[in-house]
Design a protein around this motif. Sequence first.
Motif, PDB file in Angstrom:
ATOM      1  N   HIS A 201       0.871  -1.174   0.000  1.00  0.00           N
ATOM      2  CA  HIS A 201       0.000   0.000   0.000  1.00  0.00           C
ATOM      3  C   HIS A 201       0.905   1.219   0.000  1.00  0.00           C
ATOM      4  O   HIS A 201       1.677   1.428   0.937  1.00  0.00           O
ATOM      5  CB  HIS A 201      -0.911  -0.010   1.234  1.00  0.00           C
ATOM      6  CG  HIS A 201      -1.859   1.140   1.286  1.00  0.00           C
ATOM      7  ND1 HIS A 201      -2.254   1.719   2.463  1.00  0.00           N
ATOM      8  CD2 HIS A 201      -2.491   1.816   0.296  1.00  0.00           C
ATOM      9  CE1 HIS A 201      -3.093   2.713   2.194  1.00  0.00           C
ATOM     10  NE2 HIS A 201      -3.256   2.786   0.888  1.00  0.00           N
ATOM     11  N   HIS A 202       0.844   2.010  -1.082  1.00  0.00           N
ATOM     12  CA  HIS A 202       1.715   3.172  -1.234  1.00  0.00           C
ATOM     13  C   HIS A 202       0.894   4.457  -1.144  1.00  0.00           C
ATOM     14  O   HIS A 202      -0.234   4.503  -1.617  1.00  0.00           O
ATOM     15  CB  HIS A 202       2.389   3.165  -2.610  1.00  0.00           C
ATOM     16  CG  HIS A 202       3.228   1.965  -2.874  1.00  0.00           C
ATOM     17  ND1 HIS A 202       4.548   1.876  -2.483  1.00  0.00           N
ATOM     18  CD2 HIS A 202       2.946   0.799  -3.492  1.00  0.00           C
ATOM     19  CE1 HIS A 202       5.029   0.698  -2.859  1.00  0.00           C
ATOM     20  NE2 HIS A 202       4.086   0.024  -3.466  1.00  0.00           N
ATOM     21  N   LEU A 203       1.484   5.513  -0.582  1.00  0.00           N
ATOM     22  CA  LEU A 203       0.829   6.824  -0.547  1.00  0.00           C
ATOM     23  C   LEU A 203       1.384   7.693  -1.670  1.00  0.00           C
ATOM     24  O   LEU A 203       2.598   7.689  -1.933  1.00  0.00           O
ATOM     25  CB  LEU A 203       1.060   7.501   0.804  1.00  0.00           C
ATOM     26  CG  LEU A 203       0.510   6.731   2.004  1.00  0.00           C
ATOM     27  CD1 LEU A 203       0.835   7.459   3.301  1.00  0.00           C
ATOM     28  CD2 LEU A 203      -0.998   6.526   1.868  1.00  0.00           C
ATOM     29  N   HIS A 204       0.500   8.403  -2.348  1.00  0.00           N
ATOM     30  CA  HIS A 204       0.902   9.373  -3.378  1.00  0.00           C
ATOM     31  C   HIS A 204       0.127  10.653  -3.106  1.00  0.00           C
ATOM     32  O   HIS A 204      -1.001  10.819  -3.582  1.00  0.00           O
ATOM     33  CB  HIS A 204       0.587   8.853  -4.788  1.00  0.00           C
ATOM     34  CG  HIS A 204       1.265   7.556  -5.120  1.00  0.00           C
ATOM     35  ND1 HIS A 204       2.552   7.498  -5.613  1.00  0.00           N
ATOM     36  CD2 HIS A 204       0.841   6.278  -5.014  1.00  0.00           C
ATOM     37  CE1 HIS A 204       2.878   6.220  -5.810  1.00  0.00           C
ATOM     38  NE2 HIS A 204       1.882   5.471  -5.458  1.00  0.00           N
ATOM     39  N   ASP A 205       0.691  11.567  -2.316  1.00  0.00           N
ATOM     40  CA  ASP A 205      -0.021  12.771  -1.860  1.00  0.00           C
ATOM     41  C   ASP A 205      -1.329  12.358  -1.187  1.00  0.00           C
ATOM     42  O   ASP A 205      -1.327  11.505  -0.323  1.00  0.00           O
ATOM     43  CB  ASP A 205      -0.256  13.746  -3.011  1.00  0.00           C
ATOM     44  CG  ASP A 205       1.063  14.316  -3.539  1.00  0.00           C
ATOM     45  OD1 ASP A 205       2.073  14.208  -2.819  1.00  0.00           O
ATOM     46  OD2 ASP A 205       1.071  14.841  -4.644  1.00  0.00           O
ATOM     47  N   ALA A 206      -2.447  12.914  -1.695  1.00  0.00           N
ATOM     48  CA  ALA A 206      -3.741  12.620  -1.058  1.00  0.00           C
ATOM     49  C   ALA A 206      -4.306  11.276  -1.508  1.00  0.00           C
ATOM     50  O   ALA A 206      -5.296  10.796  -0.965  1.00  0.00           O
ATOM     51  CB  ALA A 206      -4.724  13.738  -1.373  1.00  0.00           C
ATOM     52  N   SER A 207      -3.716  10.671  -2.524  1.00  0.00           N
ATOM     53  CA  SER A 207      -4.199   9.389  -3.032  1.00  0.00           C
ATOM     54  C   SER A 207      -3.376   8.252  -2.457  1.00  0.00           C
ATOM     55  O   SER A 207      -2.305   8.469  -1.891  1.00  0.00           O
ATOM     56  CB  SER A 207      -4.071   9.325  -4.551  1.00  0.00           C
ATOM     57  OG  SER A 207      -4.960  10.197  -5.163  1.00  0.00           O
TER      58      SER A 207
END
Length: 236
Positions: A201-207
């Motif tokens: 599970h990766h975070l990309h800013d708000a997504s």
Amino acid sequence: MAIHFISDLHLADDTPALNQLFLDTLAAWRGRIAALYILGDLFEYWVGDDDDSPYLEAPLAAMRAFAADTPLYVMRGNRDFLLGAGFEARSGAKLLDDPMLIEAHGRRILLSHGDALCTDDAAYQQFRAMSRNPQWQQAMLAKPLAERHAIARHARAQSEMNKQQTGLTAISDVTETAVRELLAAHDWPTLIHGHTHRPAHHLHDASSRWVIQDWHGDRGGYLRLDEQGIAQLPLS
Ligand code: MN
């Protein structure tokens, strides 16, 4: 009810344990979930909707039974990109475009196989463009079934050899640039994809981006989406 996502099962005539796990999983989930999404590479290869290989009978029959009670969606992967209308008729599944935006449990979710995001692999992207070309596909499907099987076996052996020689390299992962471009183009939904065999599970800013785990040996896994959110769970 929950929605389940699976991908990269790579079912083949020599993976009896995986094929059985797929049958057991469909039987367990049938009528008990809101929908099942299979996000590519359900099959190790797919040589055309007229493939009459005996090993296909059980999974296709199980999918038809499942789809009679529960919505069943299939996205093409880089192995089974030749899935077509004949497969829909044989399986009861509905084929999805890649990418596909859905809304469920109050979330906007973008679904993709993931291979299009591996933009550092120029040779693969070249093959992808060629193999998705309708003329190329027509020429391939016009070949006799036995010849298509021989081509698929050759491609599979080649891919196995490459994997053994190079291992899991960075080139076979998605690039941050491609992920951000895709998320931006769809106004930053949650992204779910498979393909890379790197469940996370990766975070990309708000997504954020969930990578579904592949199935291998006699085990697999899935993503579950419900009111609580998304969770990655094992299957065996
Ligand atoms: Mn794949």
